[in-house]
Design a protein around this motif. Structure first.
Motif, PDB file in Angstrom:
ATOM      1  N   PRO A 275       0.938  -1.160  -0.065  1.00 26.22           N
ATOM      2  CA  PRO A 275       0.190   0.093   0.013  1.00 26.22           C
ATOM      3  C   PRO A 275       0.913   1.384  -0.036  1.00 26.22           C
ATOM      4  O   PRO A 275       2.255   0.970   0.161  1.00 26.22           O
ATOM      5  CB  PRO A 275      -0.785  -0.259   1.443  1.00 26.22           C
ATOM      6  N   GLU A 276       0.314   2.325  -0.228  1.00 26.02           N
ATOM      7  CA  GLU A 276       1.174   3.700  -0.174  1.00 26.02           C
ATOM      8  C   GLU A 276       1.358   3.773   1.370  1.00 26.02           C
ATOM      9  O   GLU A 276       0.304   3.676   2.205  1.00 26.02           O
ATOM     10  CB  GLU A 276       0.338   4.885  -0.652  1.00 26.02           C
ATOM     11  N   GLY A 277       2.687   4.287   1.752  1.00 25.21           N
ATOM     12  CA  GLY A 277       2.956   4.512   2.947  1.00 25.21           C
ATOM     13  C   GLY A 277       4.035   3.748   3.517  1.00 25.21           C
ATOM     14  O   GLY A 277       4.635   3.070   2.807  1.00 25.21           O
ATOM     15  N   ALA A 278       4.522   3.972   4.507  1.00 25.02           N
ATOM     16  CA  ALA A 278       5.557   3.377   5.220  1.00 25.02           C
ATOM     17  C   ALA A 278       5.250   2.092   5.981  1.00 25.02           C
ATOM     18  O   ALA A 278       4.077   1.674   6.036  1.00 25.02           O
ATOM     19  CB  ALA A 278       6.253   4.306   6.355  1.00 25.02           C
ATOM     20  N   ILE A 279       6.111   1.117   6.208  1.00 24.60           N
ATOM     21  CA  ILE A 279       5.967  -0.082   7.022  1.00 24.60           C
ATOM     22  C   ILE A 279       6.393   0.052   8.550  1.00 24.60           C
ATOM     23  O   ILE A 279       7.983   0.346   8.518  1.00 24.60           O
ATOM     24  CB  ILE A 279       6.515  -1.400   6.150  1.00 24.60           C
ATOM     25  N   PHE A 280       5.952  -0.437   9.234  1.00 18.51           N
ATOM     26  CA  PHE A 280       6.450  -0.473  10.855  1.00 18.51           C
ATOM     27  C   PHE A 280       6.709  -1.837  11.039  1.00 18.51           C
ATOM     28  O   PHE A 280       5.859  -2.856  10.931  1.00 18.51           O
ATOM     29  CB  PHE A 280       5.512   0.359  11.643  1.00 18.51           C
ATOM     30  N   PHE A 281       7.858  -2.138  11.598  1.00 21.85           N
ATOM     31  CA  PHE A 281       8.208  -3.436  12.171  1.00 21.85           C
ATOM     32  C   PHE A 281       8.544  -3.455  13.470  1.00 21.85           C
ATOM     33  O   PHE A 281       8.829  -2.734  14.011  1.00 21.85           O
ATOM     34  CB  PHE A 281       9.500  -3.859  11.393  1.00 21.85           C
ATOM     35  N   PRO A 282       8.170  -4.807  14.048  1.00 24.69           N
ATOM     36  CA  PRO A 282       8.291  -5.045  15.387  1.00 24.69           C
ATOM     37  C   PRO A 282       9.849  -5.373  15.724  1.00 24.69           C
ATOM     38  O   PRO A 282      10.712  -5.412  14.918  1.00 24.69           O
ATOM     39  CB  PRO A 282       7.607  -6.448  15.613  1.00 24.69           C
ATOM     40  N   GLU A 283      10.246  -5.487  17.033  1.00 27.27           N
ATOM     41  CA  GLU A 283      11.345  -5.992  17.868  1.00 27.27           C
ATOM     42  C   GLU A 283      11.893  -7.278  16.986  1.00 27.27           C
ATOM     43  O   GLU A 283      10.966  -8.040  16.594  1.00 27.27           O
ATOM     44  CB  GLU A 283      11.470  -5.884  19.086  1.00 27.27           C
ATOM     45  N   ASN A 284      13.311  -7.275  16.648  1.00 31.81           N
ATOM     46  CA  ASN A 284      13.627  -8.637  15.951  1.00 31.81           C
ATOM     47  C   ASN A 284      13.173  -8.872  14.501  1.00 31.81           C
ATOM     48  O   ASN A 284      13.690 -10.047  14.213  1.00 31.81           O
ATOM     49  CB  ASN A 284      13.525  -9.609  16.993  1.00 31.81           C
ATOM     50  N   TRP A 285      12.588  -7.917  13.906  1.00 32.41           N
ATOM     51  CA  TRP A 285      12.144  -8.306  12.641  1.00 32.41           C
ATOM     52  C   TRP A 285      13.379  -8.577  11.754  1.00 32.41           C
ATOM     53  O   TRP A 285      13.395  -9.309  10.724  1.00 32.41           O
ATOM     54  CB  TRP A 285      11.420  -7.294  12.105  1.00 32.41           C
ATOM     55  N   ARG A 286      14.575  -8.026  12.019  1.00 32.93           N
ATOM     56  CA  ARG A 286      15.631  -8.245  11.018  1.00 32.93           C
ATOM     57  C   ARG A 286      16.440  -9.407  11.277  1.00 32.93           C
ATOM     58  O   ARG A 286      16.764  -9.835  10.206  1.00 32.93           O
ATOM     59  CB  ARG A 286      16.865  -7.217  11.626  1.00 32.93           C
ATOM     60  N   GLN A 287      16.043 -10.078  12.374  1.00 36.91           N
ATOM     61  CA  GLN A 287      16.605 -11.419  12.490  1.00 36.91           C
ATOM     62  C   GLN A 287      15.747 -12.296  11.696  1.00 36.91           C
ATOM     63  O   GLN A 287      16.132 -13.722  11.404  1.00 36.91           O
ATOM     64  CB  GLN A 287      16.512 -11.839  14.037  1.00 36.91           C
ATOM     65  N   GLN A 288      14.660 -12.078  11.036  1.00 35.80           N
ATOM     66  CA  GLN A 288      13.918 -12.964  10.165  1.00 35.80           C
ATOM     67  C   GLN A 288      14.182 -12.753   8.645  1.00 35.80           C
ATOM     68  O   GLN A 288      13.565 -13.388   7.887  1.00 35.80           O
ATOM     69  CB  GLN A 288      12.343 -12.968  10.555  1.00 35.80           C
ATOM     70  N   LEU A 289      15.327 -11.750   8.340  1.00 31.42           N
ATOM     71  CA  LEU A 289      15.488 -11.441   6.972  1.00 31.42           C
ATOM     72  C   LEU A 289      16.431 -12.869   6.626  1.00 31.42           C
ATOM     73  O   LEU A 289      17.132 -13.486   7.205  1.00 31.42           O
ATOM     74  CB  LEU A 289      16.527 -10.214   7.042  1.00 31.42           C
ATOM     75  N   CYS A 290      16.001 -13.111   5.478  1.00 30.06           N
ATOM     76  CA  CYS A 290      17.065 -14.203   4.767  1.00 30.06           C
ATOM     77  C   CYS A 290      18.500 -13.901   4.633  1.00 30.06           C
ATOM     78  O   CYS A 290      18.814 -12.883   4.285  1.00 30.06           O
ATOM     79  CB  CYS A 290      16.399 -14.564   3.487  1.00 30.06           C
TER      80      CYS A 290
END
Length: 404
Positions: A275-290
């Motif tokens: 959608p148009e707009g930013a995305i807000f991520f929770p704590e530790n979301w980076r750890q789920q990146l491939c």
């Protein structure tokens, strides 16, 4: 037993006084020290960070006096240089920036040398600059604080480009600050399409600008399978009921549909329509990146490999700053013990004097903020000299209590 009673402070006497108690004063002072330590991250204000190379994250400032916005010279200076080399200049506080080396005194400052370090290269080629270094922010390119903006809107920093944005200019509903840890702005989402695969990790998804309806769809990446995602990116009912991944164990192995072939988490997942707009991520979301080799190469090519570094986050930086001085709690405890030994009248006078000092100092510093001036040692000395002079001209609270 209350905190005041545990520390030996007579709560009954304190409650009789209007305003704050001395325990409140000490607690507020400790909170302010923690906030300051979080922002400064334990940075030494007496030396330049240039010799440390490209610092992973540090507080930075832009000097508008040395590098006016129309000069075409973008530069950043460290905390120490802001005190010692630009003390009487107009500065823009940039909060923190990643992978930056102090520019003070290099070729971008032809009329101002660094007083802390003389030998520096003409430029720092790995430094990255954005409009913040000119005192402009957001897609509206306005200053902050903006004297012409009647709305009180929170500014949020993108974890990729590190620009700051008004929530209302990011095209969607901003979740509560306690519900998310990091934001990726709409411009970065358009630039880095690979992040569209991780849309399902978002704390809040705005379905339409008209209704502002939001869904909590934080789920584990392994639940984002092809059969559960429709062409328009909306989640199926079974996914809406998925347990939030905020407190889920981070899975270290890739679990895409075809992970047995390449070990990539993204295989078999459909890149969703954002959608148009930013995305807000929770704590530790980076750890789920491939973290497969192919994805890592994409992160490098697009310039955000730092997302895989746990110490890159602002929250990690702030926590390090807060724990920099382990003696802080011991100091507060000693102050509370000293307070408990004072009589009620003395404590009352201390509260009165503190309130006077606090009010006077706020009014005095407000003038510097309005004129965008740096507060020098001479200014603080002048303030306290005037405060002492004013105190000598008025009777003390104790004398007034016994006047008839």
């Amino acid at each position: 037993m209350s905190e005041e009673e545990e520390n030996g402070v007579d709560k009954t006497d304190e409650e009789e006084e209007k305003g704050i108690t001395m325990v409140d004063v000490l607690n507020e002072e400790e909170e302010r020290e923690l906030d300051a330590a979080a922002v400064l991250g334990g940075t030494d204000d007496s030396s330049c960070t240039y010799d440390m190379g490209y610092v992973k994250r540090q507080p930075l400032y832009a000097c508008v006096t040395c590098c006016p916005p129309d000069s075409g010279r973008l530069a950043g200076i460290c905390l120490g240089c802001s005190y010692h080399c630009h003390e009487d200049h107009e500065l823009v506080e940039l909060y923190t920036k990643r992978h930056f080396r102090c520019d003070c005194g290099n070729s971008k400052f032809p009329n101002n040398s660094c007083k802390l370090l003389k030998e520096k290269l003409p430029e720092n080629p790995e430094n990255e600059y954005n409009q913040n270094f000119k005192g402009a922010y957001c897609t509206c390119h306005r200053p902050y604080p903006d004297p012409e903006d009647p709305l009180d809107d929170e500014m949020i920093q993108c974890c990729i480009c590190e620009d700051w944005y008004h929530g209302r200019h990011q095209g969607g509903q901003v979740p509560s600050g306690e519900d998310y840890a990091e934001m990726v702005c709409q411009d970065c989402l358009k630039k880095h399409q690979i992040l569209a695969h991780y849309f399902g990790l978002a704390v809040t998804v705005v379905k339409s600008e008209e209704t502002k309806e939001s869904l909590n769809v934080s789920v584990e990446l392994e639940n984002l399978q092809k059969e559960n995602i429709t062409n328009n990116g909306q989640m199926q009912p079974e996914e809406k009921e998925a347990k939030s991944s905020n407190d889920a164990d981070v899975k270290s192995e890739c679990k895409g549909n075809n992970s047995s072939k390449t070990g990539c988490k993204l295989e078999g997942l459909i890149k969703q329509n954002l959608p148009e707009g930013a995305i807000f991520f929770p704590e530790n979301w980076r750890q789920q990146l491939c973290t497969c080799d192919n994805c890592k190469n994409k992160y490098k090519d697009e310039g955000f490999i730092f997302l895989l570094d746990e110490e890159d986050t602002v929250s990690s930086y702030e926590e390090r700053g807060k724990t920099q001085d382990p003696s802080r709690k011991a100091s507060t405890q000693r102050e509370l013990e000293a307070l408990s030994s004072l009589d009620r009248v003395t404590r009352t006078e201390m509260v009165h004097e503190y309130n006077t000092l606090s009010s006077s100092l706020r009014d005095y510093l407000r003038k510097f903020a309005e004129n965008k001036k740096v507060v020098r040692d001479e200014d603080i000395k002048e303030f306290f000299s005037q405060l002492v002079a004013n105190k000598k001209q008025r009777p003390s609270p104790r004398v007034q209590q016994f006047c008839k």
